[in-house]
Design a protein around this motif. Structure first.
Motif, PDB file in Angstrom:
ATOM      1  N   ARG A 257     -15.356  10.349 -11.523  1.00 29.27           N
ATOM      2  CA  ARG A 257     -16.478   9.630 -12.141  1.00 29.27           C
ATOM      3  C   ARG A 257     -17.626   9.496 -11.144  1.00 29.27           C
ATOM      4  NH1 ARG A 257     -17.980   4.921 -11.369  1.00 29.27           N
ATOM      5  NH2 ARG A 257     -16.012   4.262 -10.431  1.00 29.27           N
ATOM      6  N   GLU A 258     -17.284   9.217  -9.889  1.00 29.46           N
ATOM      7  CA  GLU A 258     -18.311   9.106  -8.842  1.00 29.46           C
ATOM      8  C   GLU A 258     -19.005  10.452  -8.614  1.00 29.46           C
ATOM      9  OE1 GLU A 258     -16.484   7.572  -5.354  1.00 29.46           O
ATOM     10  OE2 GLU A 258     -15.886   5.681  -6.319  1.00 29.46           O
TER      11      GLU A 258
ATOM     12  N   TRP B 215     -22.837  11.077  -9.020  1.00 31.61           N
ATOM     13  CA  TRP B 215     -23.659  11.590  -7.917  1.00 31.61           C
ATOM     14  C   TRP B 215     -24.455  12.818  -8.334  1.00 31.61           C
ATOM     15  CZ3 TRP B 215     -22.826  16.532  -5.735  1.00 31.61           C
ATOM     16  CH2 TRP B 215     -23.749  16.865  -4.752  1.00 31.61           C
ATOM     17  N   PHE B 216     -23.805  13.803  -8.961  1.00 25.35           N
ATOM     18  CA  PHE B 216     -24.538  15.026  -9.287  1.00 25.35           C
ATOM     19  C   PHE B 216     -25.599  14.769 -10.354  1.00 25.35           C
ATOM     20  CE2 PHE B 216     -25.476  19.113 -11.259  1.00 25.35           C
ATOM     21  CZ  PHE B 216     -25.802  19.842 -10.118  1.00 25.35           C
ATOM     22  N   THR B 217     -25.341  13.848 -11.260  1.00 24.83           N
ATOM     23  CA  THR B 217     -26.356  13.497 -12.266  1.00 24.83           C
ATOM     24  C   THR B 217     -27.613  12.992 -11.573  1.00 24.83           C
ATOM     25  OG1 THR B 217     -24.655  12.957 -13.895  1.00 24.83           O
ATOM     26  CG2 THR B 217     -26.866  12.068 -14.281  1.00 24.83           C
ATOM     27  N   ASN B 218     -27.437  12.130 -10.583  1.00 27.61           N
ATOM     28  CA  ASN B 218     -28.585  11.614  -9.831  1.00 27.61           C
ATOM     29  C   ASN B 218     -29.246  12.711  -9.011  1.00 27.61           C
ATOM     30  OD1 ASN B 218     -29.035   8.456  -9.829  1.00 27.61           O
ATOM     31  ND2 ASN B 218     -26.834   8.811 -10.078  1.00 27.61           N
TER      32      ASN B 218
ATOM     33  N   CYS C  47     -22.203  23.991  -6.376  1.00 25.13           N
ATOM     34  CA  CYS C  47     -21.057  24.841  -6.000  1.00 25.13           C
ATOM     35  C   CYS C  47     -20.306  24.306  -4.781  1.00 25.13           C
ATOM     36  CB  CYS C  47     -21.523  26.268  -5.741  1.00 25.13           C
ATOM     37  SG  CYS C  47     -22.168  27.103  -7.209  1.00 25.13           S
ATOM     38  N   SER C  48     -21.041  24.002  -3.705  1.00 18.99           N
ATOM     39  CA  SER C  48     -20.381  23.653  -2.446  1.00 18.99           C
ATOM     40  C   SER C  48     -19.838  22.228  -2.418  1.00 18.99           C
ATOM     41  CB  SER C  48     -21.349  23.848  -1.272  1.00 18.99           C
ATOM     42  OG  SER C  48     -21.696  25.203  -1.165  1.00 18.99           O
ATOM     43  N   TRP C  49     -20.518  21.300  -3.111  1.00 16.42           N
ATOM     44  CA  TRP C  49     -20.074  19.905  -3.049  1.00 16.42           C
ATOM     45  C   TRP C  49     -19.436  19.423  -4.345  1.00 16.42           C
ATOM     46  CZ3 TRP C  49     -19.186  18.694   1.547  1.00 16.42           C
ATOM     47  CH2 TRP C  49     -20.056  19.008   2.605  1.00 16.42           C
ATOM     48  N   TYR C  50     -20.172  19.508  -5.450  1.00 15.49           N
ATOM     49  CA  TYR C  50     -19.659  18.918  -6.690  1.00 15.49           C
ATOM     50  C   TYR C  50     -18.350  19.567  -7.148  1.00 15.49           C
ATOM     51  CZ  TYR C  50     -19.233  17.591 -11.588  1.00 15.49           C
ATOM     52  OH  TYR C  50     -18.740  17.135 -12.779  1.00 15.49           O
ATOM     53  N   LEU C  51     -18.331  20.899  -7.247  1.00  6.98           N
ATOM     54  CA  LEU C  51     -17.120  21.571  -7.744  1.00  6.98           C
ATOM     55  C   LEU C  51     -15.948  21.375  -6.785  1.00  6.98           C
ATOM     56  CD1 LEU C  51     -18.517  24.907  -9.260  1.00  6.98           C
ATOM     57  CD2 LEU C  51     -17.853  22.813 -10.449  1.00  6.98           C
ATOM     58  N   GLU C  52     -16.226  21.353  -5.476  1.00  5.60           N
ATOM     59  CA  GLU C  52     -15.159  21.099  -4.509  1.00  5.60           C
ATOM     60  C   GLU C  52     -14.623  19.667  -4.645  1.00  5.60           C
ATOM     61  OE1 GLU C  52     -13.626  23.103  -2.147  1.00  5.60           O
ATOM     62  OE2 GLU C  52     -14.639  24.701  -3.278  1.00  5.60           O
ATOM     63  N   TRP C  53     -15.517  18.770  -4.981  1.00  9.06           N
ATOM     64  CA  TRP C  53     -15.187  17.340  -5.119  1.00  9.06           C
ATOM     65  C   TRP C  53     -14.216  17.122  -6.282  1.00  9.06           C
ATOM     66  CZ3 TRP C  53     -19.752  13.392  -4.462  1.00  9.06           C
ATOM     67  CH2 TRP C  53     -19.251  12.069  -4.458  1.00  9.06           C
TER      68      TRP C  53
END
Length: 891
Positions: free
Chosen positions: A627-628, A632-635, A669-675
């Protein structure tokens, strides 16, 4: 159906372009209550084929029009071609020559039949090529500057401006292209940036009834038979005693006066100027001031005529005569010396032929008065230029504007609607048609028996720019009978639905070199006929150069075939590659590696799509960590979208692309999907999956104007959609609220993670090996942002408020220090020795490069590219030394 491991543009691009065309997504019509967004293509020459400049220009136009279409505007991009009088006629003449046919053996009508046939066969090639790029033009509106309605507009403009007193016929010094056998404008005369080698010949002109002589310095000895005076500056104490005497022209012994004129530069040459009024614009002005005789010794084809009075020179080319006369001057001991100089030599932009200044009876437009409003509109920012630095260029041109020579001695083009009824200079009428000309001629002569057979239409055609200046108006048939009032010389656009809705256009994308050629003249026409600007913004691109800063050209062999690039890297790869290094108004240094980078970016997006599509879902509740991540990516997306809109508003198109590029490559790619990525073989919760697909769709939308093909492909593969539910017409996203605190916390997490990853990479520690992360009590403010997301992204077990370990790798984030205890298997002493060896080698390499660059002989004689490579080696060595020293300091 399995998803391909690599994105293959060859299987995608034609499919989606055909789909867009079949569903008429590019077609625009007037829509009540809808905002229009119009772009008119700078019409490429009908002779043209796609080159890198076209690629850049049309990519930018397509980005703007696709974004406008997605924003819900009625987006109309009008394509078309220019008839290009000089270039096309040259092509047709060449074709006929290859068939054994000479132009002079044909009638005008016969030649034009061949020209139209050539146009129909080859004239649409470049427009077909633009489709390969993805250009989303409204092809149903394709225009040509010699279409029937366009032709009528050009003729009506000529008649109207003649009636208003702007157009006149007069004897002026013009630029003559001896190869094309026509006049050309000042703007069509080009000069080599570095100048050209020439010879300054010093000649003796004998003073009549005297053994004395004056010395003349000239670059053009072939024109001396046209000399009608020698000029000396009356303030020149050395020579002014000669003024009032007579001199003799070499070989022909014509008596010419020695005159005084302030134009003569006492510091240039010998201080004596041969005055040849028929073959030099400055000499012509001197001739007018002193009422000198004008002797034109050069034919239209560049050969000398009988006025040169020397039989062996008559009929020979001017440059051949130059060699002959220099030889004769030497033999007669008239040539004193030859001096090699670097000078500016004007050449025809179309044929590269050396331009011949020539006195000729031509048609002109008086520009000073008619251009006032167009000048003011740009200076007052009613029409905005991007970058604004070009306002100074525009202002300079418009302040010094000269009458425009609009007649060309060609057959291909709009024939000037002037009809001669007698032999006198003013025995003509101007009318739209021959029938109307007969009526006008009857009034002018009082001869009511006069017929069409008694009239002869002017042989010349109009300058191409004197037709393309109407482009934003004529493409919407603005000069038709319903809306053009010949009495007022104005257009009532309310009587033309298309013109009323789509004019003025929103943005013109073009090159700075035609800012005056074309842009200024369209602005003039807009205010003259509609009292309205033709466009709101002018985006001026730079010149496409190679990585060595050379202008791309066939002769240098440094201009790649755009279609070959598209075949190799895909249209999306080439489009983005062009923009990776294309700041507005500055030259683009194109390297094929940029297109490769664009293709790699396509694969990055494709792999993200494959990853998401490969996930299985579960009905489990959404974990807080996911959820976080979504939050985060929405913002982050909203912030990027706000930044993106700002770049678009300032026409920083390359910056806009980089914003989207970083959003996708780094953030998504590097942050959100890994998260959020589930463990291998495990499902992801449905809420996170749906949110991810939704966010991916938003990302695809902002990417679509830049990379239309891959985004359309993924859009339809991501989930099932209706037949017309295409991304090309999907709604453009709107930025929501931005919580900067959420972004700030995540940035700290990512910085910590990046440092940990760097340590892993530098020390050869596997990403799968869980490390211990320790912070001291002084780092509690930073540790407060750490949570399970950091542990997942960095694969660490965090321990805070602990003692500083004795044997650990460390890094700083802000003022907080972090430690990672050294795994037992790492031999620190061996690590240190290895780094020291690398450092010593790097220092030795640096010294050898410095020694080479300190050698002046090497630097001065080696090719520029070689020296540049050595400087790069030095910079790389220095960077490596810094890195190694930093790593050693960690021990």
């Amino acid at each position: 159906m399995s998803i391909s491991t690599q994105y293959d543009p060859t299987k995608v691009e034609d499919k989606w372009y055909q789909y867009w065309m079949e569903h008429h997504f590019f077609h625009a019509t007037p829509q009540e209550g809808k905002e229009a967004y119009t772009i008119v293509i700078p019409p490429p020459n009908v002779t043209g084929v796609l080159h890198m400049g076209h690629m850049l220009n049309n990519t930018i136009q397509d980005i703007l029009i696709r974004k406008a279409r997605m924003e819900g505007k009625e987006a109309c991009w009008v394509p078309g071609t220019d008839h290009a009088s000089i270039a096309t006629e040259a092509k047709v003449v060449k074709m006929l020559r290859e068939q054994g046919i000479k132009k002079r053996d044909l009638s005008r009508e016969e030649f034009l039949k061949h020209a139209w046939k050539w146009k129909e066969k080859y004239g649409g090639i470049i427009l077909q090529q633009l489709r390969k790029l993805g250009a989303s033009c409204d092809w149903s509106r394709t225009a040509f500057t010699m279409d029937e309605s366009y032709h009528r507009a050009v003729i009506r403009q000529f008649v109207d401006l003649y009636k208003k007193g702007y157009i006149y016929r007069g004897l002026h010094m013009v630029n003559w292209d001896c190869e094309a056998m026509t006049t050309i404008s000042n703007e069509e005369v080009i000069y080599n940036e570095d100048g050209e080698k020439a010879v300054l010949y010093h000649l003796k002109y004998r003073i009549k009834d005297s053994a004395e002589f004056v010395t003349i310095a000239t670059q053009r000895p072939e024109t001396i038979m046209g000399d009608t005076a020698i000029a000396i500056n009356p303030n020149d104490k050395r020579l002014r005693h000669r003024i009032g005497k007579k001199a003799l022209v070499p070989f022909i012994n014509r008596e010419i006066p020695v005159i005084g004129d302030d134009y003569v530069d006492t510091d240039f040459g010998t201080g004596c100027l041969k005055v040849t009024p028929a073959h030099d614009p400055n000499d012509y002005e001197i001739g007018l001031r002193h009422n000198l005789r004008i002797i034109d010794t050069i034919n239209p084809d560049g050969t000398l005529n009988d006025k040169c009075e020397i039989e062996k020179y008559i009929g020979k080319d001017r440059f051949k005569v130059r060699k002959m006369i220099v030889k004769d001057l030497k033999a007669a001991e008239i040539l004193i010396k030859e001096e090699e100089v670097i000078t500016r030599i004007g050449r025809s932009e179309r044929t590269n032929s050396v331009v011949e200044p020539k006195l000729s009876l031509q048609w002109f437009i008086r520009m000073k008065e008619i251009s006032r409003r167009a000048h003011q509109a740009v200076m007052d920012d009613e029409i905005r230029l991007f970058p604004s630095k070009f306002k100074n260029t525009y202002n300079h041109w418009m302040e010094k504007v000269r009458d425009w020579n609009i007649s060309r001695q060609l057959w291909w083009g709009q024939q000037i609607p002037a009809y001669y009824y007698g032999e006198g200079e003013n025995d003509f009428v101007v009318a739209e048609t021959q029938e109307l000309a007969v009526e006008e001629a009857k009034k002018a002569t009082g001869n009511h028996d006069l017929t069409a057979a008694d009239l002869k239409q002017d042989e010349d055609v109009l300058d191409t720019w004197a037709s393309s200046n109407l482009w934003p108006i004529a493409i919407f048939d603005g000069f038709n009978d319903d809306c053009f009032d010949p009495e007022k010389g104005k257009i009532d656009k309310s009587k033309n639905e298309d013109l009323n809705f789509f004019y003025p256009s929103r943005t013109l994308v073009t090159a700075p070199e035609i800012l005056f050629f074309w842009v200024a003249r369209m602005i003039i026409a807009g205010y003259e006929y509609l009292d309205e600007k033709p466009f709101e913004n002018v985006y001026l691109t730079g010149i496409v150069r190679d990585k060595q800063r050379r202008k791309m050209s066939k002769s240098l062999g440094n201009s790649p075939d755009p279609l070959d690039l598209i075949r190799q890297y895909g249209a999306d790869g080439v489009r983005t590659g062009m923009l990776f290094s294309s700041p507005a108004g500055n030259d683009l240094l194109f390297d094929e590696k940029l297109a490769e980078q664009g293709r790699n970016f396509s694969n990055k997006i494709w792999n993200a799509f494959r990853l998401i599509k490969g996930w299985k879902t579960t009905g489990d509740a959404q974990p807080d960590i996911n959820r976080e991540a979504v939050e985060w990516f929405t913002n982050k997306f909203n912030k990027a979208l706000t930044e993106l809109e700002d770049h678009f508003s300032g026409f920083r198109i390359s910056d806009a692309l980089m914003t989207v590029y970083k959003l996708i490559r780094d953030d998504f790619c590097s942050w959100y999907l890994e998260w959020i990525k589930p463990e291998y073989g495990k499902p992801i919760d449905r809420a996170t999956y749906d949110s991810t697909v939704e966010l991916f769709e938003q990302v695809l939308k902002v990417l679509h104007p830049f990379m239309p093909f891959i985004t359309e492909e993924i859009w339809h593969e991501l989930k099932k959609r209706d037949e017309k539910e295409a991304i090309v017409v999907a709604a453009w996203p709107k930025a929501g609220a931005i919580d900067n605190e959420i972004i700030k916390k995540a940035d700290l997490r990512f910085e910590i993670t990046s440092n940990i990853r760097n340590i892993r990479n530098n020390k050869g520690i596997s990403q799968k090996e869980t490390l211990e992360l320790i912070t001291t009590s002084g780092a509690m403010d930073v540790m407060s942002v750490m949570d399970s997301s950091t542990n997942i992204l960095a694969n660490v077990s965090a321990k805070s408020n602990a003692e500083k370990p004795s044997n650990a790798f460390s890094f700083m984030v802000g003022s907080a220090e972090f430690f990672i205890p050294v795994p037992e298997r790492i031999d620190l002493e061996a690590e240190r020795r290895k780094l020291e060896e690398e450092l010593n080698y790097a220092k030795g390499f640096k010294t050898s490069v410095e020694k080479k660059l300190s050698n002046k002989q090497f630097v001065n004689n080696a090719p520029e590219q070689v020296v540049e490579t050595e400087h790069k080696k030095l910079a790389d060595a220095e960077a490596k030394i810094r890195t190694l020293e930093e790593r050693l300091s960690e021990f």
